[in-house]
Motif scaffolding. Sequence first.
Motif, mmCIF file in Angstrom:
data_model
loop_
_atom_site.group_PDB
_atom_site.id
_atom_site.type_symbol
_atom_site.label_atom_id
_atom_site.label_comp_id
_atom_site.label_asym_id
_atom_site.label_seq_id
_atom_site.Cartn_x
_atom_site.Cartn_y
_atom_site.Cartn_z
ATOM 1 N N UNK A 150 0.843 -1.203 0.000
ATOM 2 C CA UNK A 150 0.000 0.000 0.000
ATOM 3 C C UNK A 150 0.872 1.245 0.000
ATOM 4 N N UNK A 151 1.912 1.247 0.801
ATOM 5 C CA UNK A 151 2.836 2.389 0.810
ATOM 6 C C UNK A 151 3.465 2.584 -0.571
ATOM 7 N N UNK A 152 3.914 1.515 -1.178
ATOM 8 C CA UNK A 152 4.516 1.601 -2.505
ATOM 9 C C UNK A 152 3.500 2.136 -3.514
ATOM 10 N N UNK A 153 2.253 1.688 -3.440
ATOM 11 C CA UNK A 153 1.224 2.195 -4.342
ATOM 12 C C UNK A 153 1.009 3.686 -4.130
ATOM 13 N N UNK A 154 0.932 4.118 -2.873
ATOM 14 C CA UNK A 154 0.696 5.530 -2.598
ATOM 15 C C UNK A 154 1.830 6.407 -3.130
ATOM 16 N N UNK A 155 3.047 5.905 -3.062
ATOM 17 C CA UNK A 155 4.191 6.679 -3.537
ATOM 18 C C UNK A 155 4.299 6.655 -5.064
ATOM 19 N N UNK A 156 4.095 5.504 -5.661
ATOM 20 C CA UNK A 156 4.307 5.355 -7.104
ATOM 21 C C UNK A 156 3.005 5.397 -7.902
ATOM 22 N N UNK A 157 1.977 4.743 -7.418
ATOM 23 C CA UNK A 157 0.762 4.552 -8.206
ATOM 24 C C UNK A 157 -0.197 5.719 -8.249
ATOM 25 N N UNK A 158 -0.218 6.571 -7.224
ATOM 26 C CA UNK A 158 -1.157 7.684 -7.221
ATOM 27 C C UNK A 158 -0.921 8.655 -8.372
ATOM 28 N N UNK A 159 0.318 8.757 -8.820
ATOM 29 C CA UNK A 159 0.634 9.679 -9.912
ATOM 30 C C UNK A 159 -0.118 9.346 -11.186
ATOM 31 N N UNK A 160 -0.494 8.090 -11.370
ATOM 32 C CA UNK A 160 -1.189 7.714 -12.592
ATOM 33 C C UNK A 160 -2.642 8.192 -12.609
ATOM 34 N N UNK A 161 -3.158 8.644 -11.480
ATOM 35 C CA UNK A 161 -4.497 9.227 -11.459
ATOM 36 C C UNK A 161 -4.483 10.682 -11.948
ATOM 37 N N UNK A 162 -3.307 11.250 -12.101
ATOM 38 C CA UNK A 162 -3.197 12.651 -12.514
ATOM 39 C C UNK A 162 -2.688 12.744 -13.936
ATOM 40 N N UNK A 163 -3.109 13.660 -14.713
ATOM 41 C CA UNK A 163 -4.039 14.758 -14.481
ATOM 42 C C UNK A 163 -5.495 14.400 -14.793
ATOM 43 N N UNK A 164 -5.724 13.378 -15.603
ATOM 44 C CA UNK A 164 -7.079 13.079 -16.067
ATOM 45 C C UNK A 164 -7.996 12.599 -14.949
ATOM 46 N N UNK A 165 -7.475 11.828 -14.011
ATOM 47 C CA UNK A 165 -8.301 11.319 -12.919
ATOM 48 C C UNK A 165 -8.909 12.433 -12.091
ATOM 49 N N UNK A 166 -8.158 13.499 -11.889
ATOM 50 C CA UNK A 166 -8.672 14.644 -11.132
ATOM 51 C C UNK A 166 -9.805 15.322 -11.896
ATOM 52 N N UNK A 167 -9.647 15.461 -13.190
ATOM 53 C CA UNK A 167 -10.707 16.049 -14.017
ATOM 54 C C UNK A 167 -11.954 15.170 -13.973
ATOM 55 N N UNK A 168 -11.779 13.864 -14.128
ATOM 56 C CA UNK A 168 -12.916 12.921 -14.056
ATOM 57 C C UNK A 168 -13.601 12.996 -12.699
ATOM 58 N N UNK A 169 -12.812 13.130 -11.656
ATOM 59 C CA UNK A 169 -13.358 13.211 -10.302
ATOM 60 C C UNK A 169 -14.199 14.464 -10.119
ATOM 61 N N UNK A 170 -13.703 15.599 -10.567
ATOM 62 C CA UNK A 170 -14.439 16.859 -10.421
ATOM 63 C C UNK A 170 -15.732 16.808 -11.232
ATOM 64 N N UNK A 171 -15.638 16.370 -12.484
ATOM 65 C CA UNK A 171 -16.827 16.321 -13.349
ATOM 66 C C UNK A 171 -17.853 15.328 -12.807
ATOM 67 N N UNK A 172 -17.403 14.154 -12.405
ATOM 68 C CA UNK A 172 -18.329 13.150 -11.871
ATOM 69 C C UNK A 172 -18.981 13.622 -10.573
ATOM 70 N N UNK A 173 -18.208 14.217 -9.698
ATOM 71 C CA UNK A 173 -18.758 14.719 -8.439
ATOM 72 C C UNK A 173 -19.773 15.826 -8.686
ATOM 73 N N UNK A 174 -19.470 16.709 -9.612
ATOM 74 C CA UNK A 174 -20.401 17.786 -9.953
ATOM 75 C C UNK A 174 -21.701 17.217 -10.525
ATOM 76 N N UNK A 175 -21.560 16.263 -11.443
ATOM 77 C CA UNK A 175 -22.739 15.646 -12.060
ATOM 78 C C UNK A 175 -23.597 14.924 -11.019
ATOM 79 N N UNK A 176 -22.966 14.153 -10.156
ATOM 80 C CA UNK A 176 -23.709 13.417 -9.136
ATOM 81 C C UNK A 176 -24.374 14.369 -8.127
ATOM 82 N N UNK A 177 -23.665 15.428 -7.766
ATOM 83 C CA UNK A 177 -24.230 16.399 -6.815
ATOM 84 C C UNK A 177 -25.418 17.130 -7.409
ATOM 85 N N UNK A 178 -25.339 17.471 -8.686
ATOM 86 C CA UNK A 178 -26.459 18.142 -9.341
ATOM 87 C C UNK A 178 -27.649 17.222 -9.512
#
Length: 181
Positions: A150-178
């Motif tokens: 888990x530590x190795x994933x947090x250090x190495x793997x989280x980077x693969x969620x950026x930049x598109x994952x953050x955009x998907x997260x914001x758009x999905x959260x906005x859509x679900x909230x609306x």
Amino acid sequence: MDGPSPDRPRTDRPRTNSPRMDRLRAARPPYPDLFAGALFWGTQMLASAMLGLYLRNGLQSSRLAEVATLYFLGGLLSWPFALPVARFFAYDRPPEARFAAFFVTLTAATIAMTAFLFAMEYRLFYSRWHAPFGSFVWAFQFVFTSISAVYQFLVIGLRLFLPLGLVCLVVSSYHLAKRMR
């Protein structure tokens, strides 16, 4: 005053005498949202990981299929846990709070599920050198191998969620909230 107050969002489900029961009913998403949303969220996380790999090394990896599967399954399997929890916390809240509930819950669930899957794959690889199943040493090795993964994933793997994952997260959260009024 009949009808919803301008301060309080409307809900799609009828109210009962118990606010707790109303919240629990609102937390249960419709099945199409649960299944289609899981596939869509998994696909978004797959695309995010592939874009992250492309931007970092042009998709040059000997484990591209395994990485793609990991991130797709992380998104796919996190959605059924995240959506009801987020709907529970978002119920009868203003739009900003609903957005925050979906944003935080989707973030935490997706990272936790993907890290868990990575840890289980990591554990599977190292299990050939571990003690027999069920022994005290095996339990010790299982726990610390999983924590290391888990530590190795947090250090190495989280980077693969950026930049598109953050955009998907914001758009999905906005859509679900609306959508949840």
